[in-house]
Design an enzyme around this catalytic site. Structure first.
Site, PDB file in Angstrom:
ATOM      1  N   ASP A   1       0.714  -1.245   0.007  1.00 18.60           N
ATOM      2  CA  ASP A   1       0.076   0.009  -0.118  1.00 18.60           C
ATOM      3  C   ASP A   1       0.850   1.153   0.016  1.00 18.60           C
ATOM      4  O   ASP A   1       0.485   2.264  -0.973  1.00 18.60           O
ATOM      5  CB  ASP A   1      -0.992   0.053   1.263  1.00 18.60           C
ATOM      6  CG  ASP A   1      -1.982  -1.013   1.061  1.00 18.60           C
ATOM      7  OD1 ASP A   1      -2.726  -0.835   0.251  1.00 18.60           O
ATOM      8  OD2 ASP A   1      -1.853  -1.962   1.821  1.00 18.60           O
ATOM      9  N   SER A   2       2.033   1.196   0.781  1.00 20.21           N
ATOM     10  CA  SER A   2       2.816   2.327   0.958  1.00 20.21           C
ATOM     11  C   SER A   2       3.610   2.753  -0.388  1.00 20.21           C
ATOM     12  O   SER A   2       3.769   3.651  -0.763  1.00 20.21           O
ATOM     13  CB  SER A   2       3.492   2.421   2.100  1.00 20.21           C
ATOM     14  OG  SER A   2       3.110   1.974   3.340  1.00 20.21           O
TER      15      SER A   2
END
Length: 396
Positions: free
Chosen positions: A168-169
């Site tokens: 996600d990051s």
């Protein structure tokens, strides 16, 4: 002094990590971020991990510098509010499953028609096109499909996750890059907007270095290798006398010579077979054994002192207690002191990247659910009676 993104309005429709992380970074450098949350429940991240007074402390990190407006996007009135906001918005961020916004009449074509200069960041598991586009995709799936999960862990054992939502990051970071590129393009092309399509698996795959060409040329399928870095020698974790591990990266040619001298193995430093990485990689086990034979005779602190004096890249494995106590983190302002709503002290991560003239800042703590709904709707010309009716019907 104006920040780099001062005057940029961001409308965040995403939840949890990828989309909101991207909006967080834009907000730290001056963008106005209006976060849309479902009424009553809010962003699920409010309930993730450890809670204080019924709210996640993670929320304080992910939602600083944001405003919170509650809207039930399934209802027509809320959809109309999004259209009104989109008309004066520079960047809209969403991370729903592809097609969700289209079903609400809020897809790219509809919003682009309202605001031709709009930039829309769309983060999803598999992207907006392709045979997998309709599958639900979380970061863990993207990490696996992107090739990272296969490389994690020890040989012969189950693959392990990194420990944070790295997929996600990484997608958020790629999204921020895409937004900045699109803003630059808009400057150059008379205000023309576009959408940025970021897939979780592609963001991970983009980090996979030589994985693909090695397979194409040598039919090599790289395998998990624990703490070592296959094909780059020496680079590993080595046990010390006090049971702690030293991470040592002595893989540069001149660095390797200094490392061997530091551990009293001048014979290896002068071995022509070890002069360059391709030769060292063929003898990785022997080199690793020589290094660990030395580290096991000394404590971690002694090992690091010797290696730092010899200008060898080396370090300890930090846990969060080590991070909080480290003077370098403090000097670089990577740990910020703040407080929760009830005055409880809390430490939050600092801001990166660090700009010399226009650094990012925290101007506002993470908002309470719906904290800014009334103000934002009133600014759109929606009167108090209408807002009360919407609240009664769950629109806001």
């Amino acid at each position: 002094m104006l920040k780099p993104l001062s005057g940029i309005r961001v409308l965040e429709l995403g939840q949890l990590i990828a989309g909101p992380f991207a909006a967080k970074m834009l907000g730290e450098f001056g963008a106005e971020v209006i976060k849309i949350e479902p009424p009553k429940t809010g962003d699920p991240l409010r309930k993730w991990r450890l809670l204080h007074d019924d709210t996640s402390v993670w929320w304080e990190v992910q939602s600083r510098n944001k405003q919170s407006v509650t809207l039930d996007l399934r209802q027509a009135e809320a959809q109309d509010v999004i259209r009104q906001l989109a008309a004066t918005t520079d960047v809209l961020i969403e991370n729903f499953r592809p097609g969700t916004l289209e079903n609400w009449g809020l897809g790219w074509d509809a919003l682009h028609a309202i605001n031709p200069g709009l930039i829309m960041l769309r983060v999803s598991g598999y992207g907006q096109t392709g045979p997998y586009r309709d599958r639900p995709g979380f970061g863990v799936v993207g990490e696996a499909m992107g090739g990272l999960r296969h490389l994690s862990g020890e040989p012969g054992r189950a693959p392990v996750r990194v420990g944070v939502s790295i997929g996600d990051s990484l997608s958020a970071l790629h999204g921020v890059i895409g937004v900045l590129l699109a803003l630059r393009h808009r400057e150059q092309n008379k205000g023309e907007g576009q959408y940025v399509d970021v897939a979780l698996y592609e963001s991970v795959f983009n980090m996979m270095e030589s994985l693909l060409p090695e397979y194409a040329v040598f039919n090599e399928i790289r395998q998990p290798a624990g703490s070592s870095l296959p094909g780059i020698t020496p680079s590993n974790a080595y046990m010390c006398a006090d049971g702690k591990y030293a991470l040592v990266a002595g893989n540069g040619d001149s660095i390797f010579k200094r490392l061997m001298s530091a551990i009293d193995r001048g014979d290896l430093a002068e071995n022509p077979a070890y002069a360059h990485n391709d030769g060292r990689a063929q003898h990785a086990r022997a080199i690793d054994a020589a290094i660990e034979a030395w580290t096991r005779k000394h404590t971690l602190d002694e090992v690091l002192e010797t290696l730092h004096e010899a200008r060898i890249p080396a370090g300890r494995v930090y846990d969060i207690a080590d991070i909080c106590a480290d003077p370098h983190y403090q000097a670089r302002e990577m740990i910020l002191d703040s407080q929760l709503d009830d005055g409880t002290p809390v430490k939050l991560p600092g801001i990166v990247p660090k700009l010399s003239s226009t650094p990012g800042t925290v101007e506002r703590r993470a908002p309470k659910l719906g904290q800014d709904t009334e103000r934002v709707l009133t600014a759109l010309g929606i009167d108090a009676d209408t807002q009360k009716d919407w609240a009664r019907r769950g629109v806001i």
